[in-house]
Design an enzyme around this catalytic site. Structure first.
Site, PDB file in Angstrom:
ATOM      1  N   HIS A  48       0.844  -1.193   0.000  1.00  0.00           N
ATOM      2  CA  HIS A  48       0.000   0.000   0.000  1.00  0.00           C
ATOM      3  C   HIS A  48       0.883   1.248   0.000  1.00  0.00           C
ATOM      4  O   HIS A  48       1.962   1.263   0.579  1.00  0.00           O
ATOM      5  CB  HIS A  48      -0.910   0.010   1.228  1.00  0.00           C
ATOM      6  N   ARG A  74       7.514  -5.983   2.575  1.00  0.00           N
ATOM      7  CA  ARG A  74       6.244  -6.502   2.066  1.00  0.00           C
ATOM      8  C   ARG A  74       6.089  -6.090   0.605  1.00  0.00           C
ATOM      9  O   ARG A  74       5.808  -4.932   0.309  1.00  0.00           O
ATOM     10  CB  ARG A  74       5.064  -5.986   2.888  1.00  0.00           C
ATOM     11  N   ASP A  88      17.369 -10.167  -3.982  1.00  0.00           N
ATOM     12  CA  ASP A  88      18.668  -9.805  -4.548  1.00  0.00           C
ATOM     13  C   ASP A  88      19.213  -8.506  -3.948  1.00  0.00           C
ATOM     14  O   ASP A  88      20.434  -8.351  -3.816  1.00  0.00           O
ATOM     15  CB  ASP A  88      18.582  -9.669  -6.066  1.00  0.00           C
ATOM     16  N   GLU A 152      -5.757 -13.041   5.343  1.00  0.00           N
ATOM     17  CA  GLU A 152      -6.596 -11.861   5.501  1.00  0.00           C
ATOM     18  C   GLU A 152      -7.977 -11.998   4.868  1.00  0.00           C
ATOM     19  O   GLU A 152      -8.641 -10.995   4.599  1.00  0.00           O
ATOM     20  CB  GLU A 152      -5.874 -10.633   4.954  1.00  0.00           C
ATOM     21  N   ASP A 178      -8.383  -6.293   6.228  1.00  0.00           N
ATOM     22  CA  ASP A 178      -8.943  -7.045   5.109  1.00  0.00           C
ATOM     23  C   ASP A 178      -9.818  -8.196   5.589  1.00  0.00           C
ATOM     24  O   ASP A 178     -10.819  -8.527   4.947  1.00  0.00           O
ATOM     25  CB  ASP A 178      -7.819  -7.566   4.218  1.00  0.00           C
TER      26      ASP A 178
END
Length: 256
Positions: A48, A74, A88, A152, A178
């Site tokens: 988000h 995230r 990476d 969620e 959620d």
């Protein structure tokens, strides 16, 4: 050079509760400030808000200067290409949103690992391997990688144990916002039915020996979740704290 130890993963393994915070503002100064505050883990949130893959790198570098803090990245989605890019550039712990099934959990695990155990693409000159200086990185990388999956929705909650017990999954994060929407109570994560579902999920995860985590902005509810057994609990979001603090400051002077 040795592969850096993942302190967050070690904490989950040792059963030590870890206190966290959300970093949604895409500036490394904010991530560094949060790390300096003493949190155990900091979510660099690319799902988000405006945080992109390229924003995560300076945030990782900033948090790395504070040995007590661990960065948890995230990505926007459970996607093997995004996972590869974050790994990476040195992310050791990923939190993947909206995992709905055992198949999706297994795909996430494969994305975290090099062949033949997975499908992570090979690259030598990366920050993850300290630019090729970590001895035998390609063979040992997954030892210090940590995978957290987000549950969620009602559908995911119904499959909680089969998702959580996939080999290679290190913990489950319960998403109250959620989940409340999925249960038919959008914007009401404090609804009794949602609270009961969260409490049940924490207990179910404890029963199968999988660490659970949550974001709880209400201090009383956060303490309640910790008492129930969450292993990693986030108690703040930078944007929320900034907005509330600045609004309170304006109101202090507006009231005379």
């Amino acid at each position: 050079m040795e592969n850096p130890v993942n302190r967050f993963k070690a904490g989950l393994r040792d059963g030590r509760h870890q206190l966290g915070v959300w970093n949604a503002i895409p500036d490394a100064t904010v991530a560094e400030c949060l790390a300096a505050c003493g949190f155990d883990w900091i979510v660099i949130d690319g799902e988000h808000g405006a945080m992109e893959v390229t924003d995560a790198l300076p945030a990782l570098q900033a948090v790395a200067g504070y040995p007590a803090a661990s960065a948890v990245v995230r990505p926007a989605i459970n996607d093997w290409v995004l996972i590869k890019r974050h790994l990476d550039q040195g992310a050791q712990t990923l939190m993947l949103p909206y995992v709905q099934s055992r198949d999706e959990a297994e795909a996430a695990v494969r994305a975290m690992r090099y062949p033949p155990r997975g499908l992570r693409g090979m690259a030598g000159m990366t920050r993850a391997s300290r630019y090729g200086l970590v001895a035998d990185y390609l063979r040992r990388a997954e030892e210090e990688l940590c995978l957290i999956l987000q549950i969620e929705t009602v559908a995911a909650l119904e499959r909680l144990e089969e998702i959580a017990t996939v080999e290679g999954v290190d913990g489950i994060f319960i998403g109250p916002a959620d989940l409340s929407a999925s249960m038919g109570y959008p914007g009401q994560p404090e609804h009794p039915a949602v609270i009961a579902a969260i409490e049940g999920a924490i207990g179910r995860l404890k029963a199968v020996g999988v660490p659970s985590g949550i974001l709880a902005l209400d201090p009383d509810f956060a303490r309640h979740c910790i008492a129930l057994g969450t292993g990693f609990t986030a108690v703040g979001v930078d944007m929320v704290t900034l907005q509330r603090g600045m609004t309170a400051l304006v109101e202090t002077f507006a009231s005379g």
